[in-house]
Design a protein around this motif. Structure first.
Motif, short mmCIF file in Angstrom:
data_model
loop_
_atom_site.label_atom_id
_atom_site.label_comp_id
_atom_site.label_asym_id
_atom_site.label_seq_id
_atom_site.Cartn_x
_atom_site.Cartn_y
_atom_site.Cartn_z
N GLN A 91 0.83 -1.21 0.00
CA GLN A 91 0.00 0.00 0.00
C GLN A 91 0.86 1.25 0.00
N ASP A 92 2.01 1.17 0.65
CA ASP A 92 3.03 2.21 0.54
C ASP A 92 4.10 1.65 -0.39
N ARG A 104 0.47 10.60 2.37
CA ARG A 104 -0.60 10.04 1.54
C ARG A 104 -1.50 11.15 1.03
N ARG A 125 -6.23 8.75 -0.68
CA ARG A 125 -6.56 7.48 -0.02
C ARG A 125 -7.89 6.95 -0.57
N ASP A 161 -9.04 3.47 0.26
CA ASP A 161 -9.53 3.18 1.61
C ASP A 161 -11.02 3.48 1.68
N ARG A 202 -11.08 6.62 6.09
CA ARG A 202 -10.56 7.96 5.80
C ARG A 202 -11.06 8.96 6.84
N ASP A 210 -1.59 12.29 7.61
CA ASP A 210 -1.55 11.28 6.54
C ASP A 210 -0.15 10.73 6.32
N CYS A 218 5.86 4.35 6.84
CA CYS A 218 6.74 4.30 5.68
C CYS A 218 7.61 5.56 5.64
N ARG A 271 -1.94 6.39 -2.02
CA ARG A 271 -1.98 5.11 -1.32
C ARG A 271 -2.72 4.08 -2.16
N GLU A 272 -2.10 2.91 -2.32
CA GLU A 272 -2.67 1.85 -3.14
C GLU A 272 -3.51 0.89 -2.29
#
Length: 309
Positions: free
Chosen positions: A98-99, A122, A125, A128, A133, A154, A158, A197-198
């Motif tokens: 995600q990061d 981030r 998002r 999410d 969120r 945010d 990471c 953000r994935e």
């Protein structure tokens, strides 16, 4: 230049192959640095440890620290940081992607510019849920309103830490650790790298809302004693209101001869202030519980085995 990638792992057998492949692709674009992996197996019950051992056997630059049980991400990060801080810099990554590892070149560029701490911010998002969120935004707003040192909004775990920043974090002795706060507390020259953000690529998240709630409490109580002070101010305000109300009731009785009435309102007042007292005791209990954990002086974690360390 030697860079250590610190990766805490808990039941990530599905994510690990994807993480390894994507990270290796990124590292091949950075030939001017020597990279090593420091994986911390936080008591996984699936095939994560077996995969890590296989990677370590084939790659001498892969270090594995396996904890005796699941001690939590904060303890796993601390265990890995003790080994990774031998490098010139440490980059903390999660295995869920995600990061993304694609942040590494940007982190490295900031590090070469002289920044000791570089964190990922981030910017988006969208992957999410709305509730996540909303609650995350509320946590940062409330935390920063009461904390002595506000957190960057945010920003997760990471980030890149220089050797001196990593060693400064390791000097902090508390056992109830909120790593975002500790990373932020040490200071040094800091920069942010924005990213989107994935979604998690594989596996399932280990965080539910109950765990996130307890983690938020940990962060709030670790960062400020203002909640304790607020109840003192609230107590003074309630006492002043009660005194003024008593004077009003006395005047009503003496001047107008009104009988004392209001059993319903009396019961509401009793129940309300009883609830307030229980909440205040709960706040005190949160801090007292953390003092209890500190004075026991137990180690943060127990290591089961180390590979290539």
């Amino acid at each position: 230049m030697k860079i250590a990638l610190l990766v805490p792992m808990y039941n990530e057998e599905d994510s690990l192959p994807l993480f390894w492949e994507e990270t290796q692709t990124v590292l091949q674009t950075l030939p001017d640095a020597q990279f090593e992996y420091v994986f911390v197996n936080d008591g996984s019950t699936d095939g994560t440890l077996a995969q890590l051992k296989e990677l370590a056997q084939k790659n001498p630059n892969v270090k594995v620290i396996s904890l005796a049980r699941n001690f939590g991400k904060e303890a796993a990060l601390t265990a890995g940081l003790l080994e990774a801080a031998k490098a010139d810099a440490v980059i903390v990554l999660d295995a869920d992607l995600q990061d993304p590892p694609s942040l590494i070149p940007a982190f490295m560029e900031k590090f070469k510019q002289g920044f000791d701490v570089v964190y990922g911010r981030r910017e988006s998002r969208r992957k999410d849920s709305f509730l996540k969120r909303f609650t995350a935004r509320g946590f940062y707003k409330f935390h920063n309103a009461i904390a002595d040192r506000p957190l960057p909004e945010d920003a997760g775990d990471c980030r890149l830490l220089s050797r001196r920043a990593a060693r400064a974090v390791l000097q902090l002795p508390e056992r109830e650790r909120f790593m975002k706060g500790l990373f932020n507390w040490v200071g040094f020259k800091t920069a942010a790298v924005p990213f989107a953000r994935e979604a998690r690529r594989a596996g399932e998240t280990k965080w539910n809302y109950w765990r996130l709630w307890n983690f938020a409490l940990e962060g709030l109580t670790a960062s400020s004693t203002l909640p304790l002070r607020l109840w003192t101010y609230f107590g003074f305000a309630v006492s002043a209101f009660a005194f003024l109300y008593a004077l009003w009731v006395a005047v009503q009785k003496i001047v107008y001869g009104n009988p004392v009435s209001g059993y319903a309102s009396l019961m509401v007042a009793i129940l309300f202030f009883s609830g307030v007292q229980l909440i205040s005791l709960g706040v005190i209990g949160e801090y007292l519980g953390r003092v209890f954990m500190e004075v026991k002086q137990r180690p943060l974690y127990v290591v089961d085995e180390k590979i290539n360390c």
